[in-house]
Design an enzyme around this catalytic site. Structure first.
Site, PDB file in Angstrom:
ATOM      1  N   SER A 170     124.550  42.258  55.132  1.00  0.00           N
ATOM      2  CA  SER A 170     125.649  41.348  55.310  1.00  0.00           C
ATOM      3  C   SER A 170     126.682  42.018  54.832  1.00  0.00           C
ATOM      4  O   SER A 170     127.112  43.287  54.942  1.00  0.00           O
ATOM      5  CB  SER A 170     124.995  40.154  53.817  1.00  0.00           C
ATOM      6  N   THR A 196     128.423  39.725  60.567  1.00  0.00           N
ATOM      7  CA  THR A 196     127.523  39.780  59.521  1.00  0.00           C
ATOM      8  C   THR A 196     127.552  38.514  58.777  1.00  0.00           C
ATOM      9  O   THR A 196     128.191  37.634  59.268  1.00  0.00           O
ATOM     10  CB  THR A 196     128.080  40.954  58.481  1.00  0.00           C
ATOM     11  N   TYR A 197     127.148  38.018  57.599  1.00  0.00           N
ATOM     12  CA  TYR A 197     126.946  37.036  56.967  1.00  0.00           C
ATOM     13  C   TYR A 197     127.165  37.383  55.570  1.00  0.00           C
ATOM     14  O   TYR A 197     127.040  38.675  55.291  1.00  0.00           O
ATOM     15  CB  TYR A 197     125.704  36.327  57.134  1.00  0.00           C
ATOM     16  N   GLY A 256     123.871  47.117  55.392  1.00  0.00           N
ATOM     17  CA  GLY A 256     122.747  47.529  56.013  1.00  0.00           C
ATOM     18  C   GLY A 256     123.979  48.309  57.911  1.00  0.00           C
ATOM     19  O   GLY A 256     124.354  49.288  56.741  1.00  0.00           O
ATOM     20  N   LYS A 266     140.012  32.724  55.489  1.00  0.00           N
ATOM     21  CA  LYS A 266     140.223  34.022  55.749  1.00  0.00           C
ATOM     22  C   LYS A 266     140.630  34.608  54.536  1.00  0.00           C
ATOM     23  O   LYS A 266     141.679  34.094  53.703  1.00  0.00           O
ATOM     24  CB  LYS A 266     141.773  34.306  56.760  1.00  0.00           C
TER      25      LYS A 266
END
Length: 116
Positions: A25, A57-58, A73, A9
């Site tokens: 991302s 997301t990544y 994005g 976190k």
């Protein structure tokens, strides 16, 4: 039995940019990735403190010690520069292991996203 628990976190970090024209991302300062034990390509959940948005997301690696937190994005529509977000990732593990697992918790400076 396996359960999902918080693995990492980054708590209350400031968004430094939003780029709609990127493929997707979240770009995260490399120092923050390392401190939180999040790897490039890992799925992360984002919570926007300012507007209540929650999405996933990544992670991709940003420049070390830059303080960069950029949503890319479609996710860029869910934040504004200056918003405060929480970034979390989760891990699946055996129930008994989860009882003693200690997540990596990072509390950066909200003004510049630094670790000091």
């Amino acid at each position: 039995m396996q359960i999902e628990v918080v693995k990492s976190k980054i708590h209350r970090v400031k968004v430094t940019g939003a780029d709609l024209n990127y493929i997707g991302s979240i770009t995260i300062d490399e120092a923050l990735l390392e401190a939180s034990n999040i790897i490039e390509g890992e799925k992360v959940n984002i919570v926007n403190i300012n507007n209540g948005e929650r999405f996933e997301t990544y992670a991709i690696k940003g420049t070390r010690n830059s303080g960069e937190i950029t949503l890319n994005g479609p996710a860029a529509r869910k934040v504004h520069k200056g918003d405060i977000i929480i970034i979390m990732s989760y891990a699946r593990m055996d129930f008994e292991v989860a009882k003693t697992f200690k997540p990596w918790l990072v509390f950066p400076n909200e003004n510049d996203n630094s670790l000091t």
